[in-house]
Scaffold this active site. Structure first.
Site, PDB file in Angstrom:
ATOM      1  N   GLU A  95      33.880  42.331  31.606  1.00 26.09           N
ATOM      2  CA  GLU A  95      34.465  41.007  31.799  1.00 26.09           C
ATOM      3  C   GLU A  95      33.508  40.107  32.567  1.00 26.09           C
ATOM      4  OE1 GLU A  95      37.349  40.471  35.185  1.00 26.09           O
ATOM      5  OE2 GLU A  95      37.752  42.591  34.766  1.00 26.09           O
ATOM      6  N   CYS A 129      39.755  44.532  33.186  1.00 27.43           N
ATOM      7  CA  CYS A 129      39.264  45.878  33.459  1.00 27.43           C
ATOM      8  C   CYS A 129      39.546  46.872  32.332  1.00 27.43           C
ATOM      9  CB  CYS A 129      39.868  46.402  34.760  1.00 27.43           C
ATOM     10  SG  CYS A 129      39.527  45.353  36.191  1.00 27.43           S
ATOM     11  N   HIS A 264      42.896  53.606  37.137  1.00 32.46           N
ATOM     12  CA  HIS A 264      42.110  52.419  37.451  1.00 32.46           C
ATOM     13  C   HIS A 264      42.362  52.084  38.908  1.00 32.46           C
ATOM     14  CE1 HIS A 264      40.388  48.487  37.550  1.00 32.46           C
ATOM     15  NE2 HIS A 264      41.551  47.915  37.785  1.00 32.46           N
TER      16      HIS A 264
END
EC number: 2.3.3.10
Length: 494
Positions: A95, A129, A264
């Site tokens: 990103e 993400c 994550h």
């Protein structure tokens, strides 16, 4: 199905498609979070205890998303003695956007030029993400498809996570991961076992195209993360139940069926809360949980809570974090090494957790385990899937090689240079002022970079970026190769 070949003409499914090799890169410098608390004038423990962060890696203006990915790909290829001709797909999840048209993948193709291999499918994938996981799924699907030509797929996830001055800044970080995908892997994807949830929300986004900084709604982001975790776990659990029923088993699935769980990790404390959240799901899903003995002891008061009402319920959070303490220690804590010491890397975050887990266990401890992997990207997109570790852990096996390749993670973390919060702040201001400038020569030190690191040498008047690589051996003269992100490899004298 129209256009499909008769089954007799199709080859067998490639067996045990998954992760064969994994390489991780993080910056050579970090800021200490305790010192940053003092510098920022916040209460002691706000970053270290409240967020669970000890150190935060960061990049000078010498590094950008192209250089991070160039570094990690070349390291993986060199460490595993791979030919660039052996790669048939290369896909990037990121990103960190420095060009609205040209992909990072095309910049990485410069590493392939000497091999002559240009037959490499794949491109960049972007959604906060989650982009690295989407790229990974694309690579696995390619190997398992009729398009596969027998070569490896290579997945790269990389980002530079930076925030404006304020409460979000200590949740930054930077890094990249390269993952080699193919059949007969020591970490195989369990087919059909993915639970996905996708939904629209403005929890974290980057609408300013000339700034590296995101717009963040912190409370909404946590709610989105936890709600996605609930939904993904429910879907995953239903799918594995259906699979077991087809195999003739009536067994119920619970967290104990995962040998390990990685998440994550925006910050470590959220991961610990997430495991507690999954235990809450198990508790509410159980037809008659034992609240007298065992992990659910003393939790009877929460039997009738609604998950959607508990995202910020401190009583529920505290009770289930306490109840899941042993499980966290056994299944998840080891995965937080990189997150705790380097911070949030965005797309590589969950795979840094996977690398940390592997690095701190022996092959025999890993063998045969099911690893649950939860990937989340704001906006938002999430998947819970599982990997099955091979039973073969003898010396020289693919699992043994994978574990050995990551065994130096802690040593590499400890070899970094600590930078004062004041100098860190100056670096952030420099990046802010020079982000996307043309005719720019970076000011950061090359000598402070790890050996073998690619770095930015200049940005010309047309925003074309040029890179060089610090030599692997400091006793050697600087390497003469330079690459430009919009043209073929250039070789010139230093």
């Amino acid at each position: 199905m129209p256009g499909s070949a008769p089954v007799s003409y199709l080859g067998p499914w490639p067996k045990d498609v998954g992760i064969i090799a994994l390489e991780l890169y993080f910056p050579s410098q970090y800021v200490d979070q305790t010192e940053l608390e003092e510098f920022d004038g916040v209460p002691t423990g706000k970053y270290t205890v409240g967020l669970g962060q000890a150190r935060m890696g960061f990049c000078s203006d010498r590094e950008d998303i192209n250089s991070l990915c160039l570094t990690v790909v070349q390291r993986l290829m060199e460490k595993n003695a791979l030919s660039y001709n052996s790669i048939g797909r290369l896909e990037v999840g990121t990103e960190t956007i420095i060009d609205k048209s040209k992909s990072v993948k095309t910049a990485l193709m410069q590493l392939f030029e000497n091999s002559g291999n240009t037959d490499v499918e794949g491109i960049d994938t972007t959604n906060a993400c989650y982009g690295g996981t989407a790229a990974l799924f694309n690579a696995v699907n390619w190997v398992e498809s009729s398009s596969w030509d027998g070569r490896y797929a290579l997945v790269v996830a990389g980002d530079i996570a930076v925030y404006a001055t304020g409460s979000a800044r200590p949740t930054g970080g930077a890094g990249a991961v390269a993952i080699l995908i193919g059949p007969n892997a020591p970490l195989a994807f369990e087919r059909g076992l993915r639970g996905t949830h996708m939904q629209h929300a403005y929890d974290f986004y980057k609408p300013d195209m000339v700034s590296e900084y995101p717009v963040v709604d912190g409370k909404l982001s946590i709610q989105c993360y936890l709600s996605a975790l609930d939904r993904c776990y429910s879907v995953y659990r239903n799918k594995i139940h259906a699979q077991w029923q087809r195999e003739g088993s009536d067994k119920s699935f619970s967290l104990e069926d995962f040998g390990f769980l990685v998440f994550h990790s925006p910050y470590c404390k959220l991961v610990q809360k997430s495991l507690a959240r999954l235990m809450l799901n198990d508790f509410l899903n159980h037809p008659s949980p034992n609240t007298e003995t065992g992990p659910f002891t003393g939790l009877e008061a929460f039997r009738d809570v609604q998950p959607e009402d508990t995202y910020f319920d401190r009583d529920v959070e505290k009770a289930f974090m306490k109840a899941s303490t042993d499980m966290f220690e056994r299944k998840t804590k080891a995965s937080l090494l990189i997150s705790n010491q380097n911070g949030n890397m965005y797309t590589p975050s969950v795979y840094g957790c996977l690398a940390s887990l592997i690095a701190q266990h022996t092959p025999s401890q890993m063998a045969g385990q099911r690893i649950g992997v939860f990937s989340y990207g704001s906006g938002f997109a999430a998947t819970l899937y599982s990997l099955r570790v091979t039973q073969d852990h003898i010396p020289g096996s693919s699992l043994d090689k994978l574990v050995l390749s990551l065994s130096d993670l802690k040593t590499r973390l400890d070899s970094r240079k600590k930078v004062s919060p004041a100098l860190f702040s100056e670096n952030m201001k420099l990046r802010e002022d020079t982000h996307h400038l043309a005719n720019y020569v970076p000011q950061g030190s090359v000598e402070d970079l790890f050996p073998g690191t690619w770095y930015l040498t200049r940005v010309d008047d047309k925003h074309r970026r040029e890179y060089a690589r610090r030599p692997l051996d400091d006793d050697l003269p600087a390497e003469s190769e330079r690459v430009r992100s919009s043209s073929a490899t250039e070789v010139q004298e230093e």
